[in-house]
Design a protein around this motif. Structure first.
Motif, PDB file in Angstrom:
ATOM      1  N   LYS A 138      36.147  48.933  27.805  1.00 16.26           N
ATOM      2  CA  LYS A 138      35.443  48.063  28.747  1.00 16.26           C
ATOM      3  C   LYS A 138      34.081  48.638  29.150  1.00 16.26           C
ATOM      4  O   LYS A 138      33.381  48.073  29.991  1.00 16.26           O
ATOM      5  CB  LYS A 138      36.287  47.838  29.997  1.00 16.26           C
ATOM      6  CG  LYS A 138      37.626  47.167  29.729  1.00 16.26           C
ATOM      7  CD  LYS A 138      37.459  45.724  29.279  1.00 16.26           C
ATOM      8  CE  LYS A 138      38.808  45.041  29.131  1.00 16.26           C
ATOM      9  NZ  LYS A 138      38.678  43.622  28.775  1.00 16.26           N
ATOM     10  N   ILE A 140      33.138  51.249  30.969  1.00 12.31           N
ATOM     11  CA  ILE A 140      33.042  51.507  32.410  1.00 12.31           C
ATOM     12  C   ILE A 140      32.381  52.871  32.613  1.00 12.31           C
ATOM     13  O   ILE A 140      32.947  53.909  32.259  1.00 12.31           O
ATOM     14  CB  ILE A 140      34.438  51.464  33.054  1.00 12.31           C
ATOM     15  CG1 ILE A 140      35.022  50.062  32.896  1.00 12.31           C
ATOM     16  CG2 ILE A 140      34.365  51.856  34.530  1.00 12.31           C
ATOM     17  CD1 ILE A 140      36.501  49.983  33.157  1.00 12.31           C
ATOM     18  N   LEU A 151      37.972  42.002  34.744  1.00 12.55           N
ATOM     19  CA  LEU A 151      38.449  43.382  34.688  1.00 12.55           C
ATOM     20  C   LEU A 151      39.694  43.531  35.558  1.00 12.55           C
ATOM     21  O   LEU A 151      39.787  42.936  36.640  1.00 12.55           O
ATOM     22  CB  LEU A 151      37.359  44.333  35.181  1.00 12.55           C
ATOM     23  CG  LEU A 151      37.579  45.825  34.890  1.00 12.55           C
ATOM     24  CD1 LEU A 151      37.374  46.104  33.403  1.00 12.55           C
ATOM     25  CD2 LEU A 151      36.621  46.679  35.714  1.00 12.55           C
ATOM     26  N   ASN A 201      39.174  41.993  41.701  1.00 13.20           N
ATOM     27  CA  ASN A 201      39.646  42.444  40.387  1.00 13.20           C
ATOM     28  C   ASN A 201      40.885  43.337  40.475  1.00 13.20           C
ATOM     29  O   ASN A 201      41.446  43.704  39.434  1.00 13.20           O
ATOM     30  CB  ASN A 201      38.535  43.210  39.658  1.00 13.20           C
ATOM     31  CG  ASN A 201      37.501  42.305  39.019  1.00 13.20           C
ATOM     32  OD1 ASN A 201      37.751  41.112  38.814  1.00 13.20           O
ATOM     33  ND2 ASN A 201      36.347  42.854  38.705  1.00 13.20           N
ATOM     34  N   ASP A 222      42.903  47.919  33.374  1.00 13.21           N
ATOM     35  CA  ASP A 222      41.846  48.465  32.516  1.00 13.21           C
ATOM     36  C   ASP A 222      41.286  49.771  33.055  1.00 13.21           C
ATOM     37  O   ASP A 222      40.772  50.601  32.295  1.00 13.21           O
ATOM     38  CB  ASP A 222      40.694  47.455  32.402  1.00 13.21           C
ATOM     39  CG  ASP A 222      41.142  46.126  31.826  1.00 13.21           C
ATOM     40  OD1 ASP A 222      41.778  46.130  30.757  1.00 13.21           O
ATOM     41  OD2 ASP A 222      40.856  45.078  32.455  1.00 13.21           O
TER      42      ASP A 222
END
Length: 358
Positions: A138, A140, A151, A201, A222
């Motif tokens: 993802k 991040i 997310l 999220n 995630d």
């Protein structure tokens, strides 16, 4: 014969001296056994599993007294409330000062616990960080990435977990300091809006930081907002997730204190105080460091510096005016987090209502 009797007397006197009883009022004498009750937050469980046997060995050699431990681990806030409500822990090892302060306010800790040890009663430190999946699919890298649509974020519940409170304050502090892309510096409204976006999220709020990481290890989410040391401990155990430290984050300071009401009732003050002092020794501090916690001992910190990279913008709870101010400002009935969580829940409810049935 007379010499032999004399020598045996000298040896016996030396043995008794070596097993000098603890001098604290109410302490048990030499020999026998003493039981200490440790009420701790969940994160450093593995570190204490190594530290406790070493202390027991040292205590035995000093006093000829066997010390055993009853250990309780749960979210820091929940542990603090349990002690206030009657759990008779001799030593409280918690995530944040506010949870020790609750015990002080209940009249159960009466000494100046911040005068103990070299670091104002703080026995270890860490920083708020992220655990992400292997390869960081993802992408991040920093706080702003946590608000991206779709997310799945994990963070514990601030009502029960000290780690969760650190997480929320780290996020808000980074935003207020102008370290979150798209959020102006010193703009409380914008910082709160960013907090709401991240909370929308959040898919699971566990009661403790360790529970949150266990869920993450099971494949939920995630990214997990957590202690740096939680990620490092998981990696040591073979987990494949990765550690991401945001460029701006909060220094986590973990306190420990003898609970006066309990040790005086149990007659365990000498052993409890010695255990707390032992936690500051280089030997114990190195164990904390081996389990992902940053040491408060300068020598150990220097020796393990390669494991713990510096943070570009590291701030402390004093940025919020200390826990006495941060707790009501953020987690009180009208606090920033409390209002943001309610708004996030309301927004999600509207979204679900507006979404067509599959």
């Amino acid at each position: 014969m007379r010499m032999s009797i004399l020598m045996r007397g000298v040896l016996l006197a030396g043995l008794l001296a070596a097993c000098a009883p603890p001098s604290a009022p109410g302490a048990a004498g030499a020999g026998g056994a003493v039981r200490l009750i440790l009420g701790a937050y969940t994160t450093p469980r593995e570190a204490y599993s190594q530290i406790i046997p070493l202390f027991a060995e040292q205590w035995k050699s000093r006093t000829c007294q066997t010390v055993t431990f009853e250990e309780s681990y749960q979210g820091s806030g929940a542990q603090s409330r349990a002690i206030v409500e009657g759990f008779e822990a001799d030593v409280a090892a918690l995530s944040l000062q506010a949870d020790i302060d609750r015990i002080v306010q209940a009249g159960l800790i009466t000494h100046d616990w911040q005068a103990v040890g070299p670091s104002r009663g703080m026995v270890s430190t860490s920083v708020v960080a992220f655990a992400v999946r292997a390869g960081n699919p993802k992408n991040i890298r920093d706080w702003a990435d946590l608000a991206q649509p779709g997310l799945e974020v994990l963070t514990p519940n601030p009502k029960t977990s000290g780690g969760a409170q650190w997480n929320i304050l780290a996020l808000c502090g980074a935003a207020l300091r102008g370290q979150v892309a798209g959020v102006p510096r010193d703009d409380p409204a914008a910082a709160t809006a960013f907090l709401i976006a991240v909370l929308e999220n959040v898919t699971v709020m566990d009661k403790a930081a360790r529970d949150s990481m266990v869920n993450f290890e099971k494949g939920v989410g995630d990214v997990a907002i957590t202690y740096e040391n939680e990620v490092r401990v998981g990696q040591q155990a073979g987990q494949t997730y990765e550690l991401v430290i945001p460029k701006s984050t909060l220094l986590i300071e973990n306190p420990v204190a003898v609970v006066d009401a309990s040790v005086d009732k149990h007659g365990t003050r000498a052993a409890a105080e010695a255990f707390v002092q032992f936690l500051y020794t280089p030997e114990a501090q190195m164990i904390f460091a081996q389990h992902g916690l940053r040491s408060v001992d300068p020598t150990v910190a220097q020796a393990t510096a390669a494991q713990y990279p510096p943070v570009a913008d590291l701030f402390t709870i004093e940025f919020f005016g200390g826990w006495d101010k941060a707790t009501p400002d953020y987690f009180g009935e009208a606090g920033v987090y409390t209002r943001a969580a309610a708004q996030a829940q309301a927004d999600l409810s509207v979204t679900k209502t507006a979404s067509p049935n599959p």
